[in-house]
Design an enzyme around this catalytic site. Structure first.
Site, PDB file in Angstrom:
ATOM      1  N   HIS A   1       0.839  -1.205   0.000  1.00 39.57           N
ATOM      2  CA  HIS A   1       0.000   0.000   0.000  1.00 39.57           C
ATOM      3  C   HIS A   1       0.874   1.255   0.000  1.00 39.57           C
ATOM      4  O   HIS A   1       0.679   2.166  -0.806  1.00 39.57           O
ATOM      5  CB  HIS A   1      -0.918  -0.022   1.230  1.00 39.57           C
ATOM      6  CG  HIS A   1      -1.760   1.184   1.383  1.00 39.57           C
ATOM      7  ND1 HIS A   1      -3.105   1.193   1.095  1.00 39.57           N
ATOM      8  CD2 HIS A   1      -1.466   2.444   1.804  1.00 39.57           C
ATOM      9  CE1 HIS A   1      -3.590   2.399   1.320  1.00 39.57           C
ATOM     10  NE2 HIS A   1      -2.620   3.178   1.763  1.00 39.57           N
ATOM     11  N   GLU A   2       1.849   1.299   0.903  1.00 35.03           N
ATOM     12  CA  GLU A   2       2.707   2.481   0.998  1.00 35.03           C
ATOM     13  C   GLU A   2       3.606   2.613  -0.234  1.00 35.03           C
ATOM     14  O   GLU A   2       3.876   3.723  -0.695  1.00 35.03           O
ATOM     15  CB  GLU A   2       3.542   2.441   2.275  1.00 35.03           C
ATOM     16  CG  GLU A   2       2.711   2.453   3.547  1.00 35.03           C
ATOM     17  CD  GLU A   2       1.678   3.558   3.600  1.00 35.03           C
ATOM     18  OE1 GLU A   2       1.961   4.687   3.159  1.00 35.03           O
ATOM     19  OE2 GLU A   2       0.561   3.298   4.076  1.00 35.03           O
TER      20      GLU A   2
END
Length: 143
Positions: free
Chosen positions: A64-65
């Site tokens: 996600h990051e």
């Protein structure tokens, strides 16, 4: 586990792109799994997520990051609301939201002697100094 090397490995394996900055553990994070900082490019991760849910869930948070990271440096939409972000996150099987951590249990139960209002606290309070917020009555600790 060296976090930066792990993030670099995930970036190459799952995205095919290189991660060129640093990744850090941030114990102060409470509700989020990680954060991306566009100003200097580093990533912060919540160690409690890794400890509570294990490596598989943590890897999805890293994805996600990294989706934020790679889209930002490609000049594409890197925010949660952007279509490019949602599509890339789906392609790499990243988590859209961090799983909820178990809440801290409130340990101390105080009650007003006058109006019987209940107060729950994690830390002890000085009963000589504090009063009930409703009626200014005296508080006592229940076991």
């Amino acid at each position: 586990m060296n976090l930066t090397n792990y993030v670099k490995q995930v970036s190459l394996e799952d995205f095919g792109w290189e991660f060129r900055h640093q990744a850090f553990w941030n114990k102060r994070l409470r509700t989020t799994g990680g954060r991306f900082f566009p100003k200097d490019g580093h990533l912060d991760f919540n160690p409690k997520i890794y400890e509570t849910f294990g490596l598989e869930t943590f890897r999805k948070i890293v994805r996600h990051e990294l989706a934020h990271y790679h889209l930002y440096y490609q000049g594409k939409g890197y925010r949660h609301k952007d279509r490019e972000f949602k599509e890339l996150l789906k392609q790499v099987d990243g988590l859209r939201y961090a799983p909820g951590l178990p809440a801290k249990k409130l340990k101390l139960h105080y009650q007003c002697r006058n109006c019987c209002t209940d107060f729950y606290r994690q830390c002890r309070i000085d009963l000589k100094r504090y009063r009930c917020g409703r009626c200014k009555g005296e508080l006592h600790l229940l076991k």
